[in-house]
Design a protein around this motif. Structure first.
Motif, PDB file in Angstrom:
ATOM      1  N   LEU A 184       8.439  -8.432  -7.487  1.00  0.00           N
ATOM      2  CA  LEU A 184       7.991  -7.967  -8.805  1.00  0.00           C
ATOM      3  C   LEU A 184       7.891  -9.134  -9.791  1.00  0.00           C
ATOM      4  O   LEU A 184       6.970  -9.203 -10.606  1.00  0.00           O
ATOM      5  CB  LEU A 184       8.935  -6.882  -9.337  1.00  0.00           C
ATOM      6  CG  LEU A 184       8.886  -5.555  -8.551  1.00  0.00           C
ATOM      7  CD1 LEU A 184       9.939  -4.576  -9.045  1.00  0.00           C
ATOM      8  CD2 LEU A 184       7.499  -4.915  -8.642  1.00  0.00           C
ATOM      9  N   GLN A 213      12.645  -7.068  -3.264  1.00  0.00           N
ATOM     10  CA  GLN A 213      11.731  -6.272  -4.110  1.00  0.00           C
ATOM     11  C   GLN A 213      11.665  -6.861  -5.522  1.00  0.00           C
ATOM     12  O   GLN A 213      10.589  -6.982  -6.104  1.00  0.00           O
ATOM     13  CB  GLN A 213      12.209  -4.818  -4.174  1.00  0.00           C
ATOM     14  CG  GLN A 213      11.892  -4.016  -2.925  1.00  0.00           C
ATOM     15  CD  GLN A 213      12.374  -2.590  -3.046  1.00  0.00           C
ATOM     16  OE1 GLN A 213      13.474  -2.344  -3.539  1.00  0.00           O
ATOM     17  NE2 GLN A 213      11.576  -1.650  -2.581  1.00  0.00           N
ATOM     18  N   ILE A 248       7.309  -0.680  -4.767  1.00  0.00           N
ATOM     19  CA  ILE A 248       6.956  -1.830  -5.617  1.00  0.00           C
ATOM     20  C   ILE A 248       5.456  -1.879  -5.929  1.00  0.00           C
ATOM     21  O   ILE A 248       4.978  -2.798  -6.590  1.00  0.00           O
ATOM     22  CB  ILE A 248       7.380  -3.171  -4.958  1.00  0.00           C
ATOM     23  CG1 ILE A 248       6.919  -3.217  -3.505  1.00  0.00           C
ATOM     24  CG2 ILE A 248       8.875  -3.389  -5.067  1.00  0.00           C
ATOM     25  CD1 ILE A 248       6.388  -4.517  -3.083  1.00  0.00           C
TER      26      ILE A 248
END
Ligand code: SF4
Length: 303
Positions: free
Chosen positions: A10, A6, A33
Protein backbone atom coordinates in the motif's frame (compact mmCIF):
# COMPACT_ATOMS: atom_id res chain seq x y z
CA UNK A 1 4.30 -11.19 7.86
CA UNK A 2 1.31 -11.01 5.50
CA UNK A 3 0.03 -7.78 7.10
CA UNK A 4 3.50 -6.22 6.85
CA UNK A 5 3.71 -7.11 3.17
CA UNK A 6 0.23 -5.69 2.54
CA UNK A 7 1.21 -2.44 4.29
CA UNK A 8 4.42 -2.22 2.26
CA UNK A 9 2.44 -2.75 -0.95
CA UNK A 10 0.00 0.00 0.00
CA UNK A 11 2.92 2.34 0.77
CA UNK A 12 4.60 1.54 -2.57
CA UNK A 13 1.32 1.92 -4.42
CA UNK A 14 0.98 5.45 -3.08
CA UNK A 15 4.62 6.28 -3.75
CA UNK A 16 4.51 5.06 -7.36
CA UNK A 17 1.04 6.43 -8.10
CA UNK A 18 -0.26 3.03 -9.20
CA UNK A 19 -3.69 1.45 -8.88
CA UNK A 20 -4.23 -2.25 -8.11
CA UNK A 21 -7.11 -3.94 -9.91
CA UNK A 22 -7.92 -7.50 -8.88
CA UNK A 23 -10.25 -10.04 -10.44
CA UNK A 24 -12.74 -11.55 -7.97
CA UNK A 25 -10.99 -14.95 -8.33
CA UNK A 26 -7.84 -13.63 -6.65
CA UNK A 27 -6.98 -14.64 -3.09
CA UNK A 28 -8.56 -12.67 -0.19
CA UNK A 29 -5.17 -11.13 0.77
CA UNK A 30 -4.88 -9.59 -2.71
CA UNK A 31 -8.53 -8.55 -2.86
CA UNK A 32 -8.03 -6.74 0.46
CA UNK A 33 -5.34 -4.41 -0.94
CA UNK A 34 -7.01 -3.83 -4.32
CA UNK A 35 -8.46 -0.45 -5.30
CA UNK A 36 -11.01 -2.19 -7.51
CA UNK A 37 -12.34 -5.77 -7.39
CA UNK A 38 -14.59 -7.22 -10.04
CA UNK A 39 -14.96 -9.33 -13.15
CA UNK A 40 -12.82 -8.80 -16.25
CA UNK A 41 -15.15 -6.30 -17.89
CA UNK A 42 -15.75 -4.27 -14.73
CA UNK A 43 -11.98 -4.00 -14.26
CA UNK A 44 -11.37 -2.73 -17.80
CA UNK A 45 -14.05 -0.09 -17.54
CA UNK A 46 -12.95 0.89 -14.03
CA UNK A 47 -9.37 1.35 -15.26
CA UNK A 48 -10.61 4.06 -17.63
CA UNK A 49 -11.92 6.07 -14.70
CA UNK A 50 -8.74 5.86 -12.61
CA UNK A 51 -6.40 8.84 -12.52
CA UNK A 52 -3.29 6.70 -11.90
CA UNK A 53 -1.07 6.20 -14.93
CA UNK A 54 0.05 2.70 -13.85
CA UNK A 55 -2.31 -0.23 -13.38
CA UNK A 56 -1.24 -3.48 -11.73
CA UNK A 57 -3.74 -6.08 -12.91
CA UNK A 58 -4.02 -9.15 -10.68
CA UNK A 59 -5.64 -11.79 -12.84
CA UNK A 60 -4.72 -13.51 -16.10
CA UNK A 61 -3.21 -12.26 -19.34
CA UNK A 62 -6.35 -11.59 -21.42
CA UNK A 63 -7.64 -9.33 -18.63
CA UNK A 64 -4.46 -7.26 -18.57
CA UNK A 65 -4.60 -7.08 -22.38
CA UNK A 66 -8.21 -5.85 -22.29
CA UNK A 67 -7.29 -3.16 -19.76
CA UNK A 68 -4.40 -2.09 -22.02
CA UNK A 69 -6.62 -2.07 -25.14
CA UNK A 70 -9.08 0.25 -23.43
CA UNK A 71 -6.38 2.33 -21.74
CA UNK A 72 -3.51 2.52 -24.26
CA UNK A 73 -1.95 5.54 -22.57
CA UNK A 74 -1.58 3.70 -19.24
CA UNK A 75 1.23 1.40 -18.15
CA UNK A 76 -0.38 -1.98 -17.42
CA UNK A 77 1.54 -4.63 -15.49
CA UNK A 78 0.59 -8.29 -15.04
CA UNK A 79 2.43 -9.44 -11.88
CA UNK A 80 2.95 -13.01 -13.15
CA UNK A 81 3.76 -13.37 -16.83
CA UNK A 82 2.75 -17.07 -16.91
CA UNK A 83 -0.77 -16.37 -15.59
CA UNK A 84 -2.88 -17.15 -18.66
CA UNK A 85 -6.39 -18.49 -19.21
CA UNK A 86 -6.24 -21.87 -20.98
CA UNK A 87 -9.58 -21.19 -22.66
CA UNK A 88 -8.40 -17.89 -24.18
CA UNK A 89 -6.32 -19.48 -26.92
CA UNK A 90 -8.24 -22.68 -27.56
CA UNK A 91 -8.84 -21.52 -31.15
CA UNK A 92 -6.11 -20.49 -33.59
CA UNK A 93 -7.14 -17.03 -34.96
CA UNK A 94 -6.47 -18.30 -38.51
CA UNK A 95 -9.33 -20.80 -38.16
CA UNK A 96 -11.78 -18.03 -37.32
CA UNK A 97 -10.50 -15.98 -40.26
CA UNK A 98 -11.02 -18.96 -42.57
CA UNK A 99 -14.51 -19.55 -41.14
CA UNK A 100 -15.43 -15.93 -41.88
CA UNK A 101 -14.07 -16.16 -45.42
CA UNK A 102 -16.33 -19.16 -46.06
CA UNK A 103 -19.33 -17.87 -44.05
CA UNK A 104 -19.50 -14.13 -44.62
CA UNK A 105 -23.12 -13.94 -43.41
CA UNK A 106 -22.16 -15.02 -39.86
CA UNK A 107 -21.55 -12.64 -36.94
CA UNK A 108 -18.65 -13.92 -34.86
CA UNK A 109 -19.26 -13.37 -31.14
CA UNK A 110 -16.26 -13.85 -28.85
CA UNK A 111 -16.34 -14.34 -25.12
CA UNK A 112 -14.03 -11.74 -23.56
CA UNK A 113 -11.88 -14.68 -22.34
CA UNK A 114 -9.96 -14.73 -25.62
CA UNK A 115 -6.51 -13.60 -26.71
CA UNK A 116 -6.02 -10.22 -28.34
CA UNK A 117 -5.19 -11.92 -31.68
CA UNK A 118 -8.47 -13.82 -31.52
CA UNK A 119 -10.49 -10.74 -30.61
CA UNK A 120 -9.05 -9.02 -33.67
CA UNK A 121 -10.83 -11.60 -35.89
CA UNK A 122 -14.27 -11.18 -34.28
CA UNK A 123 -17.23 -8.84 -34.67
CA UNK A 124 -18.24 -8.34 -31.05
CA UNK A 125 -17.10 -9.44 -27.61
CA UNK A 126 -19.36 -10.39 -24.72
CA UNK A 127 -18.97 -11.13 -21.02
CA UNK A 128 -21.00 -13.71 -19.15
CA UNK A 129 -23.12 -10.90 -17.71
CA UNK A 130 -23.70 -9.07 -21.00
CA UNK A 131 -23.86 -11.98 -23.49
CA UNK A 132 -27.64 -12.40 -23.54
CA UNK A 133 -28.37 -8.66 -23.83
CA UNK A 134 -25.82 -8.24 -26.63
CA UNK A 135 -26.77 -11.32 -28.68
CA UNK A 136 -30.45 -10.22 -28.56
CA UNK A 137 -29.46 -6.88 -30.12
CA UNK A 138 -27.42 -8.37 -32.99
CA UNK A 139 -28.85 -8.36 -36.53
CA UNK A 140 -30.74 -11.49 -37.52
CA UNK A 141 -27.74 -13.21 -39.19
CA UNK A 142 -26.49 -16.58 -37.99
CA UNK A 143 -23.97 -16.39 -35.13
CA UNK A 144 -20.76 -18.25 -34.40
CA UNK A 145 -20.10 -18.15 -30.65
CA UNK A 146 -16.49 -18.76 -29.55
CA UNK A 147 -14.82 -20.34 -27.64
CA UNK A 148 -16.96 -21.51 -24.71
CA UNK A 149 -19.63 -24.02 -25.81
CA UNK A 150 -21.15 -24.04 -22.31
CA UNK A 151 -21.70 -20.29 -22.12
CA UNK A 152 -22.75 -20.25 -25.78
CA UNK A 153 -25.15 -23.16 -25.18
CA UNK A 154 -26.74 -21.34 -22.25
CA UNK A 155 -27.38 -18.30 -24.49
CA UNK A 156 -28.64 -20.49 -27.32
CA UNK A 157 -31.20 -22.24 -25.09
CA UNK A 158 -32.59 -18.84 -24.06
CA UNK A 159 -32.83 -17.65 -27.66
CA UNK A 160 -34.21 -20.65 -29.58
CA UNK A 161 -35.28 -18.36 -32.44
CA UNK A 162 -31.64 -17.48 -33.20
CA UNK A 163 -29.28 -19.61 -35.30
CA UNK A 164 -26.19 -20.00 -33.09
CA UNK A 165 -23.27 -22.28 -33.88
CA UNK A 166 -20.97 -23.20 -31.04
CA UNK A 167 -17.25 -23.87 -30.96
CA UNK A 168 -16.26 -26.78 -28.74
CA UNK A 169 -14.06 -24.81 -26.31
CA UNK A 170 -14.58 -24.67 -22.56
CA UNK A 171 -13.14 -23.48 -19.28
CA UNK A 172 -11.41 -26.61 -17.96
CA UNK A 173 -12.15 -25.57 -14.37
CA UNK A 174 -15.92 -25.03 -14.66
CA UNK A 175 -16.42 -27.82 -17.20
CA UNK A 176 -14.96 -30.36 -14.74
CA UNK A 177 -18.03 -30.07 -12.48
CA UNK A 178 -20.73 -32.71 -13.01
CA UNK A 179 -24.38 -33.34 -12.17
CA UNK A 180 -23.14 -35.86 -9.58
CA UNK A 181 -21.33 -33.04 -7.74
CA UNK A 182 -24.63 -31.12 -7.64
CA UNK A 183 -26.61 -34.12 -6.37
CA UNK A 184 -24.05 -34.78 -3.60
CA UNK A 185 -23.95 -31.16 -2.44
CA UNK A 186 -27.75 -30.77 -2.56
CA UNK A 187 -27.98 -33.85 -0.36
CA UNK A 188 -25.37 -32.47 2.05
CA UNK A 189 -26.92 -28.97 2.19
CA UNK A 190 -30.63 -29.58 1.51
CA UNK A 191 -31.71 -26.05 2.48
CA UNK A 192 -28.98 -24.24 0.59
CA UNK A 193 -29.49 -22.49 -2.75
CA UNK A 194 -27.19 -23.34 -5.64
CA UNK A 195 -25.63 -20.54 -7.74
CA UNK A 196 -23.54 -21.53 -10.77
CA UNK A 197 -21.56 -19.87 -13.54
CA UNK A 198 -22.74 -20.47 -17.14
CA UNK A 199 -19.26 -21.81 -17.99
CA UNK A 200 -20.49 -25.00 -16.24
CA UNK A 201 -22.05 -27.80 -18.27
CA UNK A 202 -25.79 -27.86 -19.03
CA UNK A 203 -26.25 -30.88 -16.71
CA UNK A 204 -24.99 -28.67 -13.86
CA UNK A 205 -27.07 -25.60 -14.79
CA UNK A 206 -30.28 -27.65 -14.57
CA UNK A 207 -29.71 -28.04 -10.82
CA UNK A 208 -29.15 -24.33 -10.22
CA UNK A 209 -31.40 -21.83 -8.43
CA UNK A 210 -29.37 -19.08 -10.05
CA UNK A 211 -27.15 -18.99 -13.16
CA UNK A 212 -25.01 -15.93 -13.78
CA UNK A 213 -21.66 -14.20 -13.95
CA UNK A 214 -19.22 -13.97 -11.06
CA UNK A 215 -20.65 -10.56 -10.05
CA UNK A 216 -24.16 -11.95 -10.42
CA UNK A 217 -23.34 -14.91 -8.16
CA UNK A 218 -21.88 -12.56 -5.55
CA UNK A 219 -25.00 -10.35 -5.55
CA UNK A 220 -27.33 -13.36 -5.48
CA UNK A 221 -25.47 -14.91 -2.53
CA UNK A 222 -25.32 -11.62 -0.64
CA UNK A 223 -29.07 -11.06 -1.02
CA UNK A 224 -30.06 -14.63 -0.08
CA UNK A 225 -31.06 -15.44 3.47
CA UNK A 226 -30.05 -19.11 3.14
CA UNK A 227 -26.67 -20.79 2.75
CA UNK A 228 -25.53 -20.80 -0.88
CA UNK A 229 -23.53 -23.52 -2.67
CA UNK A 230 -21.07 -21.71 -4.94
CA UNK A 231 -20.67 -23.11 -8.45
CA UNK A 232 -17.70 -21.07 -9.55
CA UNK A 233 -14.06 -20.57 -8.55
CA UNK A 234 -13.48 -21.31 -4.85
CA UNK A 235 -12.23 -17.77 -4.14
CA UNK A 236 -15.85 -16.54 -4.36
CA UNK A 237 -16.83 -19.00 -1.64
CA UNK A 238 -13.84 -17.80 0.47
CA UNK A 239 -14.75 -14.14 0.01
CA UNK A 240 -18.40 -14.67 0.95
CA UNK A 241 -17.48 -16.84 3.96
CA UNK A 242 -15.13 -14.11 5.20
CA UNK A 243 -17.70 -11.32 4.86
CA UNK A 244 -20.85 -13.22 5.92
CA UNK A 245 -19.71 -15.50 8.75
CA UNK A 246 -23.33 -16.11 9.80
CA UNK A 247 -23.99 -18.24 6.69
CA UNK A 248 -22.25 -21.05 4.81
CA UNK A 249 -21.00 -20.83 1.20
CA UNK A 250 -19.59 -24.28 0.39
CA UNK A 251 -17.94 -24.63 -3.00
CA UNK A 252 -19.83 -26.98 -5.35
CA UNK A 253 -16.75 -29.08 -6.16
CA UNK A 254 -13.13 -29.19 -5.11
CA UNK A 255 -12.32 -29.09 -8.85
CA UNK A 256 -13.30 -25.39 -8.87
CA UNK A 257 -9.76 -24.11 -8.40
CA UNK A 258 -8.16 -22.14 -11.24
CA UNK A 259 -4.42 -22.70 -10.92
CA UNK A 260 -3.71 -19.79 -13.27
CA UNK A 261 -5.73 -17.35 -11.19
CA UNK A 262 -3.92 -18.67 -8.12
CA UNK A 263 -0.44 -17.98 -9.52
CA UNK A 264 -0.37 -14.40 -8.28
CA UNK A 265 0.73 -13.85 -4.68
CA UNK A 266 1.39 -10.74 -2.60
CA UNK A 267 5.12 -11.00 -3.32
CA UNK A 268 4.42 -10.81 -7.06
CA UNK A 269 2.35 -7.65 -6.59
CA UNK A 270 5.12 -6.19 -4.44
CA UNK A 271 7.77 -6.94 -7.07
CA UNK A 272 5.56 -5.55 -9.84
CA UNK A 273 5.32 -2.25 -7.94
CA UNK A 274 9.05 -2.23 -7.24
CA UNK A 275 9.72 -2.72 -10.96
CA UNK A 276 11.63 -5.97 -10.41
CA UNK A 277 8.92 -8.40 -11.52
CA UNK A 278 5.87 -8.90 -13.67
CA UNK A 279 5.35 -8.14 -17.34
CA UNK A 280 4.42 -4.79 -18.83
CA UNK A 281 1.72 -5.32 -21.46
CA UNK A 282 2.76 -4.23 -24.95
CA UNK A 283 0.42 -4.65 -27.92
CA UNK A 284 1.27 -3.90 -31.53
CA UNK A 285 -0.74 -0.75 -32.49
CA UNK A 286 -2.36 -2.30 -35.61
CA UNK A 287 -3.39 -5.41 -33.66
CA UNK A 288 -4.67 -3.21 -30.81
CA UNK A 289 -6.82 -1.22 -33.23
CA UNK A 290 -8.38 -4.40 -34.64
CA UNK A 291 -8.95 -5.96 -31.21
CA UNK A 292 -10.40 -2.77 -29.71
CA UNK A 293 -13.24 -2.72 -32.26
CA UNK A 294 -15.22 -5.76 -30.92
CA UNK A 295 -14.65 -4.56 -27.35
CA UNK A 296 -16.07 -1.10 -28.16
CA UNK A 297 -18.99 -2.82 -29.88
CA UNK A 298 -19.57 -4.82 -26.69
CA UNK A 299 -19.61 -1.61 -24.65
CA UNK A 300 -22.01 0.06 -27.10
CA UNK A 301 -24.45 -2.88 -27.25
CA UNK A 302 -24.13 -3.76 -23.58
CA UNK A 303 -25.41 -0.40 -22.40
S1 SF4 B 1 -11.54 -20.01 -14.29
FE1 SF4 B 1 -11.58 -20.84 -16.38
S2 SF4 B 1 -12.09 -19.09 -17.69
FE2 SF4 B 1 -11.41 -18.27 -15.69
S3 SF4 B 1 -9.22 -17.91 -15.96
FE3 SF4 B 1 -9.43 -19.96 -15.06
S4 SF4 B 1 -9.47 -21.33 -16.86
FE4 SF4 B 1 -9.84 -19.26 -17.63
Amino acid sequence: MMKELQEEILRLKKETGAAILAHSYQSPEILEIADIRGDSFALSVAAQKREESTIVLCGVRFMADTVKLLNPEKKVILPVDQAVCPMADQIPPERVRRFKENNSDFTVVAYINTTTRLKAECDVCVTSSSALTIVKKLPDNPILFIPDANLGGWIKRQLPEREIELWDGCCPVHAAVTARDCALMKERYPKAKLAVHPECREEVLTYADYVGSTSGILSFAEQCKEDVIIGTEKSISDWLSLHHPDRRFPVLSKKLLCSNMRLTGLTDVYRALLGTGGAEIQIDPALAQAARRPIMEMIRLGE
